[in-house]
Design a protein around this motif. Structure first.
Motif, short mmCIF file in Angstrom:
data_model
loop_
_atom_site.label_atom_id
_atom_site.label_comp_id
_atom_site.label_asym_id
_atom_site.label_seq_id
_atom_site.Cartn_x
_atom_site.Cartn_y
_atom_site.Cartn_z
N GLU A 21 24.50 12.38 -46.24
CA GLU A 21 23.20 12.24 -46.91
C GLU A 21 23.13 13.01 -48.23
OE1 GLU A 21 20.28 10.50 -45.91
OE2 GLU A 21 21.75 9.51 -44.61
N SER A 22 23.82 14.17 -48.26
CA SER A 22 23.66 15.02 -49.45
C SER A 22 24.79 14.85 -50.45
CB SER A 22 23.56 16.49 -49.04
OG SER A 22 24.69 16.85 -48.29
N LEU A 23 25.96 14.46 -50.00
CA LEU A 23 27.09 14.40 -50.93
C LEU A 23 27.63 12.99 -51.13
CD1 LEU A 23 28.88 16.38 -52.60
CD2 LEU A 23 30.47 16.36 -50.69
N PHE A 24 28.04 12.35 -50.04
CA PHE A 24 28.71 11.05 -50.18
C PHE A 24 27.76 9.97 -50.72
CE2 PHE A 24 31.51 13.23 -47.19
CZ PHE A 24 32.74 13.00 -47.79
N ASN A 25 26.49 10.07 -50.37
CA ASN A 25 25.54 9.07 -50.87
C ASN A 25 25.35 9.17 -52.38
OD1 ASN A 25 25.03 7.82 -48.50
ND2 ASN A 25 23.10 8.84 -48.08
N GLN A 26 25.67 10.35 -52.94
CA GLN A 26 25.43 10.55 -54.38
C GLN A 26 26.56 10.02 -55.23
OE1 GLN A 26 23.25 13.68 -55.66
NE2 GLN A 26 22.73 14.52 -53.68
N VAL A 27 27.71 9.82 -54.62
CA VAL A 27 28.85 9.28 -55.37
C VAL A 27 28.72 7.76 -55.39
CG1 VAL A 27 31.37 9.20 -55.55
CG2 VAL A 27 30.26 11.21 -54.61
N ARG A 28 28.51 7.23 -56.57
CA ARG A 28 28.31 5.79 -56.69
C ARG A 28 29.66 5.09 -56.82
NH1 ARG A 28 24.13 7.61 -60.19
NH2 ARG A 28 22.19 7.66 -59.04
N LEU A 29 30.03 4.45 -55.74
CA LEU A 29 31.30 3.74 -55.74
C LEU A 29 31.06 2.25 -55.90
CD1 LEU A 29 32.88 5.67 -52.74
CD2 LEU A 29 33.51 5.91 -55.12
N PRO A 30 32.02 1.56 -56.51
CA PRO A 30 31.83 0.11 -56.67
C PRO A 30 31.82 -0.58 -55.31
CG PRO A 30 34.01 0.78 -57.42
CD PRO A 30 33.25 2.03 -57.16
N GLY A 31 30.97 -1.56 -55.15
CA GLY A 31 30.91 -2.33 -53.90
C GLY A 31 30.14 -1.64 -52.81
N GLY A 32 29.41 -0.58 -53.11
CA GLY A 32 28.56 0.07 -52.11
C GLY A 32 29.15 1.30 -51.47
N GLY A 33 30.47 1.50 -51.61
CA GLY A 33 31.08 2.71 -51.07
C GLY A 33 31.24 2.65 -49.55
N PHE A 34 31.27 3.81 -48.92
CA PHE A 34 31.51 3.88 -47.47
C PHE A 34 30.58 4.91 -46.86
CE2 PHE A 34 34.15 6.94 -49.60
CZ PHE A 34 34.03 8.09 -48.84
N SER A 35 30.47 4.86 -45.54
CA SER A 35 29.68 5.86 -44.83
C SER A 35 30.61 6.63 -43.91
CB SER A 35 28.56 5.19 -44.03
OG SER A 35 27.98 6.14 -43.16
N ILE A 36 30.83 7.88 -44.25
CA ILE A 36 31.73 8.72 -43.45
C ILE A 36 31.12 8.95 -42.06
CG2 ILE A 36 30.88 11.00 -44.19
CD1 ILE A 36 34.56 10.16 -43.99
N PHE A 37 29.80 8.97 -42.02
CA PHE A 37 29.11 9.18 -40.74
C PHE A 37 29.32 7.97 -39.83
CE2 PHE A 37 25.20 9.05 -38.13
CZ PHE A 37 25.35 10.26 -37.49
N GLN B 49 20.66 18.15 -50.29
CA GLN B 49 20.81 17.08 -51.29
C GLN B 49 20.86 17.66 -52.70
OE1 GLN B 49 17.54 14.63 -50.03
NE2 GLN B 49 18.89 13.18 -49.00
N ARG B 50 20.06 18.71 -52.93
CA ARG B 50 20.09 19.35 -54.26
C ARG B 50 21.46 19.98 -54.51
NH1 ARG B 50 14.47 20.32 -53.77
NH2 ARG B 50 14.75 22.17 -52.50
N ALA B 51 21.96 20.65 -53.48
CA ALA B 51 23.29 21.28 -53.60
C ALA B 51 24.35 20.21 -53.78
CB ALA B 51 23.58 22.11 -52.36
N GLY B 52 24.22 19.13 -53.02
CA GLY B 52 25.17 18.01 -53.11
C GLY B 52 25.14 17.38 -54.48
N ASN B 53 23.96 17.28 -55.05
CA ASN B 53 23.83 16.71 -56.39
C ASN B 53 24.55 17.57 -57.42
OD1 ASN B 53 22.77 14.93 -58.37
ND2 ASN B 53 21.27 16.49 -58.88
N ALA B 54 24.40 18.89 -57.25
CA ALA B 54 25.08 19.81 -58.18
C ALA B 54 26.59 19.70 -58.05
CB ALA B 54 24.63 21.24 -57.90
N VAL B 55 27.05 19.53 -56.80
CA VAL B 55 28.49 19.42 -56.58
C VAL B 55 29.01 18.07 -57.08
CG1 VAL B 55 30.27 19.31 -54.77
CG2 VAL B 55 28.46 21.00 -54.62
N ALA B 56 28.26 17.02 -56.81
CA ALA B 56 28.76 15.66 -57.10
C ALA B 56 28.51 15.22 -58.53
CB ALA B 56 28.10 14.67 -56.15
N SER B 57 27.65 15.94 -59.24
CA SER B 57 27.26 15.47 -60.59
C SER B 57 28.43 15.26 -61.56
CB SER B 57 26.22 16.40 -61.21
OG SER B 57 26.71 17.69 -61.29
#
Lengths: 173, 310
Positions: A21-37, B49-57
């Motif tokens: 929710e906090s990290l992988f969802n923020q990485v915008r990958l082509p084609g929608g990406g993946f869900s590690i969960f 999510q804020r921390a994740g945004n900082a890491v992933a930015s």
């Protein structure tokens, strides 16, 4: 034994959920990406008994339902994940040849992702969820499946090891 | 051997499916507890999510940027062109604003003297190759411009129409060395002849040698017969220095033109003279000198160390 398994499994799922929710969802990958969960849940189900698979699916689906990214009604993902995880566990359990073969697990996981997404779309259409255009849906479905196919072999050894520790099994992929 | 399932397993499955269906039903019926769960989870997740945004930015748009590299380049090129156009538009806008201000002052000047004018844009400065000082305006015979018409700007005299073409005209500037104009001094009404010197300075020669000139006197165009080439009353310049050399036949002075000939954007051609001479109506108001503040510093000498020692 049961308490130990739950105490060991729940934090792993929660940490993965938070990471998703906090990290992988923020990485915008082509084609929608993946869900590690989703991959973790399906791998877990593929390595467990159908009962454990169904319970895992229930818990994971509930977490997916309470996510802000979920558009459907509460219980929508729960129902899908119960069915999918039970199905995958049912197919994999008792067949030692398939369980010892990582390729089978990968195929099961990729199929699980694809099927769960298709069920989500179909049931979402019935429940009035806004799904987007056909082209977008198709791109996401294919994209997610491809990404899952790429990521699952990479994380499978780790997830298998954690599962083996939790369930005190000697069989590891 | 493949797992065949038993009654306990089926029961568990049924319980879980029913629970899921129960959740769906509750949610569709709008039970508030379930909404609270979703907002609660979001509240709990937001710090992560804020921390994740900082890491992933640094890399979150990496794949998107790589796949859309061509599109991004095109976008960059489009934006560069757009930026260039906007800069040009801004420059044009500034020019237009300056021209508008000049037009306004010009209309005020022409209105005060009741001149009938045609506004024109300066489309070219004359070449210095032939040592003549001219400029070209965008009006010609098709607009009613004729040879020997007075050309003015917001600050005063510019020159006279020298050549006329269907869509443009050449104006001889007052600064040209061949330019001559009859002028009078505002107030005293003494007359003289002003000659261009190739710069913003001109030389005035008075006809009457008994008249006394002083620095700061304002010169106005005297006007010609039938108002061609010069209409009366146009401000020309001010006397910047007076030549009082003994034995001179005629008294002369150096005059500074009001018009800055190198910064002309818009001018007006006087196509109709006023019925009566405006006399001194167009004399520009004298600039008020700005007081310069003076600062006085008082310094008190400190007692020297030797004075304190005994």
């Amino acid at each position: 034994m049961l308490a130990r398994r739950i105490l060991f499994s729940v934090p792993i799922f929660l940490v993965t959920y938070v990471l998703q929710e906090s990290l992988f969802n923020q990485v915008r990958l082509p084609g929608g990406g993946f869900s590690i969960f989703l991959i973790l849940t399906l791998v877990w189900a593929a390595l467990s008994t159908p009962e454990v698979g169904a319970v895992t699916g229930f818990g994971a689906g509930f977490l997916m339902d309470i996510s802000q990214n979920s558009d459907g009604p509460m219980g929508h993902w729960t129902l899908i994940m119960v069915a999918t995880c039970y199905g995958i566990a049912f197919l994999a359990y008792g067949d030692d040849r398939s369980r010892a073969n990582p390729l089978t697990t990968v195929i099961l996981v990729v199929s699980g992702v694809f099927i769960s997404e298709v069920i989500f779309l179909l049931s979402g259409a019935l429940l009035g969820v806004n799904l987007g255009s056909f082209g977008q849906i198709l791109t996401t479905l294919i994209g997610m499946s491809i990404w899952t196919l790429i990521v699952t072999p990479l994380v499978l050894p780790v997830f298998t090891k954690i599962h083996a520790i939790a369930f005190d099994l000697s069989s590891q992929i | 051997m493949r797992y065949g399932g038993d009654s306990r397993s089926r029961l568990l499955l049924i319980i879980l499916v029913v629970s899921a269906l129960f959740l769906i039903t509750l949610d569709l019926r709008g039970v508030k507890v379930l909404d609270g769960l979703r907002s609660g989870s979001q509240t709990a997740l937001s710090p992560f999510q804020r921390a994740g945004n900082a890491v992933a930015s640094p890399f979150k748009n990496f794949f998107s940027d790589v796949t859309h590299l061509g599109r991004t380049r095109n976008q960059l090129a489009t934006l560069k062109v757009e930026n260039f156009n906007l800069k040009q538009e801004l420059i044009n806008r500034k020019n237009a604003d300056a021209q508008l201000k000049q037009f306004k002052s010009l209309l005020d000047l022409a209105g005060t003297a009741s001149y009938k004018i045609l506004n024109a844009k300066v489309i070219s400065q004359g070449s210095s190759q032939s040592f003549s000082q001219t400029l070209t305006i965008d009006l010609g015979t098709n607009s009613g411009i004729k040879k020997d018409m007075t050309v003015i700007c917001d600050s005063g005299l510019v020159g006279v129409v020298k050549e006329v073409f269907p869509y443009s005209s050449v104006v001889l500037l007052a600064s040209d060395p061949s330019f001559r104009i009859g002028v009078r001094i505002a107030g005293s009404q003494q007359i003289g002849i002003l000659t261009g010197q190739g710069s913003r300075k001109a030389v005035l020669q008075l006809i009457d040698n008994q008249t006394t000139l002083s620095t700061g006197d304002v010169l106005l165009a005297r006007g010609s017969l039938q108002n061609h080439p010069f209409v009366p009353g146009v401000p020309v310049g001010t006397i910047s220095s007076v030549d009082n050399s003994p034995g001179a036949i005629a008294q002369s002075a150096t005059v500074k033109f009001y018009t800055n000939f190198s910064a002309l954007g818009v001018v007006a051609v006087v196509v109709g003279a006023p019925a009566t001479d405006p006399r001194d109506a167009l004399v520009p108001p004298k600039p008020h000198p700005t007081p310069i503040p003076t600062v006085t510093v008082y310094a008190t000498a400190s007692p020297s160390p030797s004075a304190t020692k005994k």
